[in-house]
Design a protein around this motif. Structure first.
Motif, PDB file in Angstrom:
ATOM      1  N   GLY A 520      -2.856 -79.524 -27.400  1.00 44.21           N
ATOM      2  CA  GLY A 520      -2.589 -78.829 -26.094  1.00 44.21           C
ATOM      3  C   GLY A 520      -3.186 -77.460 -25.713  1.00 44.21           C
ATOM      4  N   GLY A 521      -4.124 -77.183 -26.765  1.00 49.58           N
ATOM      5  CA  GLY A 521      -4.701 -76.167 -26.470  1.00 49.58           C
ATOM      6  C   GLY A 521      -6.269 -76.514 -25.489  1.00 49.58           C
ATOM      7  N   MET A 522      -6.479 -75.791 -25.048  1.00 51.43           N
ATOM      8  CA  MET A 522      -7.209 -74.949 -24.379  1.00 51.43           C
ATOM      9  C   MET A 522      -8.762 -74.566 -24.147  1.00 51.43           C
ATOM     10  SD  MET A 522      -6.212 -76.141 -20.086  1.00 51.43           S
ATOM     11  CE  MET A 522      -5.122 -74.565 -20.158  1.00 51.43           C
ATOM     12  N   HIS A 523     -10.364 -74.783 -23.488  1.00 55.32           N
ATOM     13  CA  HIS A 523     -11.231 -74.024 -24.577  1.00 55.32           C
ATOM     14  C   HIS A 523     -12.145 -74.449 -23.473  1.00 55.32           C
ATOM     15  CE1 HIS A 523     -10.552 -73.377 -28.177  1.00 55.32           C
ATOM     16  NE2 HIS A 523     -11.371 -72.991 -28.593  1.00 55.32           N
ATOM     17  N   LEU A 524     -12.220 -72.834 -21.971  1.00 54.05           N
ATOM     18  CA  LEU A 524     -13.307 -73.419 -21.099  1.00 54.05           C
ATOM     19  C   LEU A 524     -14.742 -72.464 -21.439  1.00 54.05           C
ATOM     20  CD1 LEU A 524     -13.247 -73.627 -18.350  1.00 54.05           C
ATOM     21  CD2 LEU A 524     -12.611 -71.431 -18.138  1.00 54.05           C
ATOM     22  N   GLY A 528     -22.754 -70.964 -21.406  1.00 49.01           N
ATOM     23  CA  GLY A 528     -22.757 -71.849 -22.284  1.00 49.01           C
ATOM     24  C   GLY A 528     -21.901 -70.831 -23.528  1.00 49.01           C
ATOM     25  N   GLN A 529     -20.938 -70.145 -23.047  1.00 46.82           N
ATOM     26  CA  GLN A 529     -20.142 -68.757 -23.606  1.00 46.82           C
ATOM     27  C   GLN A 529     -18.528 -69.813 -23.764  1.00 46.82           C
ATOM     28  OE1 GLN A 529     -18.894 -65.273 -23.057  1.00 46.82           O
ATOM     29  NE2 GLN A 529     -17.684 -64.587 -24.746  1.00 46.82           N
ATOM     30  N   SER A 530     -17.894 -70.312 -24.977  1.00 45.89           N
ATOM     31  CA  SER A 530     -16.845 -71.022 -25.061  1.00 45.89           C
ATOM     32  C   SER A 530     -15.591 -70.525 -24.925  1.00 45.89           C
ATOM     33  CB  SER A 530     -17.047 -72.276 -26.037  1.00 45.89           C
ATOM     34  OG  SER A 530     -16.387 -73.049 -25.438  1.00 45.89           O
ATOM     35  N   LEU A 531     -14.536 -70.100 -24.516  1.00 46.98           N
ATOM     36  CA  LEU A 531     -13.607 -69.141 -24.969  1.00 46.98           C
ATOM     37  C   LEU A 531     -12.226 -69.956 -25.002  1.00 46.98           C
ATOM     38  CD1 LEU A 531     -15.029 -65.890 -22.808  1.00 46.98           C
ATOM     39  CD2 LEU A 531     -14.674 -66.421 -25.114  1.00 46.98           C
ATOM     40  N   PRO A 532     -11.305 -69.780 -26.036  1.00 46.62           N
ATOM     41  CA  PRO A 532      -9.794 -70.146 -24.998  1.00 46.62           C
ATOM     42  C   PRO A 532      -9.201 -69.674 -24.127  1.00 46.62           C
ATOM     43  CG  PRO A 532     -10.149 -69.127 -27.539  1.00 46.62           C
ATOM     44  CD  PRO A 532     -11.399 -68.844 -26.928  1.00 46.62           C
ATOM     45  N   PHE A 533      -8.171 -70.778 -23.440  1.00 52.73           N
ATOM     46  CA  PHE A 533      -7.816 -70.632 -22.329  1.00 52.73           C
ATOM     47  C   PHE A 533      -6.803 -71.037 -21.794  1.00 52.73           C
ATOM     48  CE2 PHE A 533      -8.405 -72.444 -17.569  1.00 52.73           C
ATOM     49  CZ  PHE A 533      -7.928 -71.455 -17.104  1.00 52.73           C
ATOM     50  N   GLU A 544      -2.277 -66.400 -13.579  1.00 58.30           N
ATOM     51  CA  GLU A 544      -2.701 -65.200 -15.017  1.00 58.30           C
ATOM     52  C   GLU A 544      -3.330 -65.936 -16.334  1.00 58.30           C
ATOM     53  OE1 GLU A 544       0.828 -63.224 -18.515  1.00 58.30           O
ATOM     54  OE2 GLU A 544       0.307 -61.855 -17.142  1.00 58.30           O
ATOM     55  N   LEU A 545      -4.395 -65.461 -16.124  1.00 58.20           N
ATOM     56  CA  LEU A 545      -5.329 -66.026 -17.038  1.00 58.20           C
ATOM     57  C   LEU A 545      -5.480 -65.814 -17.893  1.00 58.20           C
ATOM     58  CD1 LEU A 545      -8.254 -66.300 -14.405  1.00 58.20           C
ATOM     59  CD2 LEU A 545      -6.786 -67.778 -14.834  1.00 58.20           C
ATOM     60  N   LEU A 546      -5.736 -66.081 -19.253  1.00 56.31           N
ATOM     61  CA  LEU A 546      -5.835 -65.683 -21.080  1.00 56.31           C
ATOM     62  C   LEU A 546      -7.227 -66.008 -21.344  1.00 56.31           C
ATOM     63  CD1 LEU A 546      -2.233 -65.722 -22.145  1.00 56.31           C
ATOM     64  CD2 LEU A 546      -3.653 -63.899 -21.405  1.00 56.31           C
ATOM     65  N   LEU A 547      -8.372 -65.439 -21.308  1.00 58.90           N
ATOM     66  CA  LEU A 547      -9.352 -65.355 -22.132  1.00 58.90           C
ATOM     67  C   LEU A 547      -9.468 -64.995 -23.545  1.00 58.90           C
ATOM     68  CD1 LEU A 547     -11.641 -65.291 -18.315  1.00 58.90           C
ATOM     69  CD2 LEU A 547     -10.999 -67.502 -19.842  1.00 58.90           C
ATOM     70  N   GLY A 548      -9.932 -65.690 -24.516  1.00 56.88           N
ATOM     71  CA  GLY A 548     -10.356 -65.275 -25.802  1.00 56.88           C
ATOM     72  C   GLY A 548      -8.805 -65.264 -26.198  1.00 56.88           C
TER      73      GLY A 548
END
Length: 664
Positions: A520-524, A528-533, A544-548
């Motif tokens: 269920g987790g996502m990365h964006l 070139g930079q991948s972050l938990p999303f 409401e966005l959560l990045l990193g």
């Protein structure tokens, strides 16, 4: 008090007059052009009368039709608003002859103050300080040039019958005078029907301070303090505030008494504004008097608690001024931002189009309150090329200037307009500059702060891309059924799924990857930079966005508004327009052809400055267009030779129309 008045104007001022009249129990009649049949001011009034075609000369400047409409509907008085006929002495006199009360000063005062040269002579006689200059009737270009040389450069050329920055040019050196004079005269004759100009010394680092005055028919006159309108572009006001920062009580009284003396010198009745140029050391000079209500009057209302439109109606109906000078008090600080349909990064060229989205700050008031909006248009309305580019006025009030600045920033942040370019982001940057925040004010502020105001990056790609992805996921979630086989969430029993988004932002293509883990987790992945999303959406617009993750995690609240493939994104850091490209749908599309010069906005072609066969250099002026009452010069995009002119002088052209062709 009147029973019924006709409002001889459009837009936000007509809406404002209608609201005040309704509160006083006065019926109102709107006039409208064919372009304004569904306009907000038409809906705000009790009756409405069609008076002509879209262009002002065919409708709002047709004073005979307006008077006929007033008489036919039983109106007792006419409120001219501002602009159009508000300072037209012929119209004021015609109202009187028709038995209608003109809600403004007597025609003699309009005549005396309407011609800048004449008003200068009157003010000199009344003891009001003047800027050195030439205000004579002889308009021979050679004489005007000699007078400019005598005064010394830089000088300011100003249309004698005008205002609002039209027919006005600053000339820094003698070699530029002739071209500037010709341009001023063209604008003046088109806007005011009079090409007479005056020449004045151009005061270095001036402040523009104006005094609100009010007179009644019993001979009383008061001033309702001052406004600082120094922040201007192309001699048109951008931000206005009251009171003027740094104004001492003694200087306020001195300027106020000078303004009252100016008004009394012409037997003034009603609302008026005496405008002064002020040096940084406090010395001030009479510039002009606007014989009408000003666009920026709400900041005066905010600090005095008075309704100036109500004052106008009461004074015009024969009543005495509601308050005497010693009874007038001011409290707090107010700032007004003019929201316009224009492109600040493109030389403030006006924009036209549909207001697909027009969202104002929460808890906004349309008459009173700490945050106020005066608007003559709403969501779904069109901004046409026929009228002024102003969309709305945003007015904020605070206990002091610091609180007002904070409220202004928050209100501009929460003002979301989509469908055409506006100056909202520019206004926010302008209010945040060191000069404005620190009250280091003069009319050159925008030019001085260019580095902070123009060509700014806007919202970071990481946030705007995440917002577009969030919007797409919310849209798909709203459409999907409970059938798991039709879901578009990329679910896998093992491993991760990856989905590519092709986005265009700022003219650049970007590939953004959204990876979903089977748990269920996502990365964006952006640039070139991948972050938990993660995202929590409330409908299609609020996310409401959560990045990193961990201490580096960012929580960002965004709003998204989609129009086809284009998604407008708004956040506290700024805004962005992102296109979510359907690669298959656009397969095979090519680029545009070169060698073309196109109109940057709809308008009238005033002149070509080059002919077929002429060699031209990049940046050379090639054509002059008129749009929204202002002239705009169009320059060559590169070196070349003019091959063909595709329009004739005087033609109306649409936005993007090819004006001429160039060859290498």
């Amino acid at each position: 008090m009147f029973k019924k008045i006709l409002i001889a104007n459009r837009g936000e001022i007509a809406c404002r007059v209608a609201a005040t009249a309704r509160r006083l129990g006065v019926k109102t009649v709107a006039v409208y052009s064919e372009a304004d049949a569904r306009a907000k001011h038409v809906q705000a009034c009790d009756e409405a009368v069609l008076i002509g075609g879209p262009a002002p000369r065919d409708s709002y400047l047709q004073w005979q039709r307006i008077i006929e409409a007033a008489k036919a509907t039983g109106a007792e008085a006419v409120h001219p608003g501002y602009g159009f006929l508000s300072e037209n002495e012929e119209f004021a006199e015609a109202c009187a002859k028709a038995g209608l009360v003109f809600i403004g000063p007597p025609s003699s005062a309009i005549r005396a103050m309407g011609l800048k040269a004449e008003s200068k002579r009157l003010m000199e006689a009344a003891g009001v300080p003047l800027v050195p200059g030439y205000h004579g009737a002889d308009q021979d270009p050679a004489l005007l040039k000699r007078e400019a040389d005598r005064i010394g450069y830089p000088v300011l050329i100003k249309a004698s019958a005008g205002g609002g920055g039209k027919g006005m040019r600053a000339v820094l050196q003698a070699s530029d005078f002739d071209a500037a004079l010709a341009s001023c005269k063209r604008e003046a004759i088109n806007s005011f029907g009079d090409d007479a100009v005056l020449i004045e010394r151009y005061v270095q680092k001036p402040r523009h301070i104006e005094i609100q005055v009010f007179g009644d028919s019993q001979g009383s006159c008061v001033y309702l303090f001052e406004r600082d309108c120094s922040v201007q572009r192309r001699h048109q006001k951008v931000l206005e505030e009251a009171p003027a920062p740094g104004m001492s009580a003694a200087r306020r009284r001195e300027m106020g008494e000078a303004a009252v003396a100016a008004a009394k010198a012409v037997g003034y009745v009603g609302a008026g504004t005496v405008e002064f140029i002020a040096e940084q050391d406090g010395r001030f000079y009479f510039m002009e008097m606007n014989t009408r209500l000003q666009v920026e009057h709400p900041v005066t209302e905010a600090i005095t608690g008075q309704d100036l439109v109500e004052w106008q109606l009461r004074v015009a109906s024969g009543e005495a001024l509601p308050l005497k000078q010693h009874e007038l008090q001011m409290h707090g600080h107010a700032i007004e931002a003019r929201i316009c349909a224009e492109n600040p990064d493109g030389g403030f060229l006006p924009a036209t189009g549909r207001l697909d989205v027009a969202r104002w700050p929460a808890h906004v008031s349309f008459e009173r309150g700490h945050v106020r909006i005066d608007a003559g248009v709403g969501e779904g309305d069109e901004i046409s090329p026929y009228y002024d580019s102003m969309v709305a006025k945003l007015i904020v009030w605070g206990e002091d200037r610091s609180q007002a600045l904070a409220r202004l920033d928050a209100a501009l942040r929460d003002t979301h307009i989509v469908g055409l370019q506006t100056n909202v982001a520019f206004l926010r940057r302008c209010a945040a500059t060191a000069s404005f925040a620190g009250a280091d004010l003069d009319t050159g502020l925008i030019e001085r702060e260019r580095a902070a105001l123009f060509d700014q990056p806007g919202l970071p790609l990481q946030i705007s891309a995440a917002a577009v992805v969030a919007h797409t996921l919310a849209k798909e979630a709203a459409l999907q059924s409970t059938d798991p086989w039709t879901a578009r969430d990329g679910w896998r029993m093992y491993g991760a799924s990856a989905r590519r988004f092709d986005l265009e932002a700022g003219g650049t293509h970007h590939e953004v990857l959204l990876s979903r883990h089977h748990q269920g987790g996502m990365h964006l992945t952006v640039e070139g930079q991948s972050l938990p999303f993660a995202v929590n959406s409330a409908g299609l617009e609020s996310h409401e966005l959560l990045l990193g993750e961990g201490l580096a995690q960012r929580r960002v609240t965004v709003k998204t508004y989609a129009q086809g493939e284009r998604v407008a994104v708004f956040a506290a850091e700024g805004s962005a327009i992102v296109t979510e490209v359907d690669v298959i749908a656009h397969a095979g599309e090519g680029g545009g052809e070169g060698g073309r010069l196109t109109a940057p906005m709809p308008g009238k072609l005033v002149s070509f400055l080059a002919q077929p066969g002429d060699k031209v250099a990049k940046g050379q002026a090639l054509a002059v267009m008129e749009a929204m009452k202002m002239e705009h010069t169009i320059n060559a995009p590169r070196d070349g030779v003019v091959a063909e002119l595709l329009f004739a002088v005087g033609d109306q052209v649409t936005d993007g129309a090819e004006l001429l062709r160039m060859e290498a």
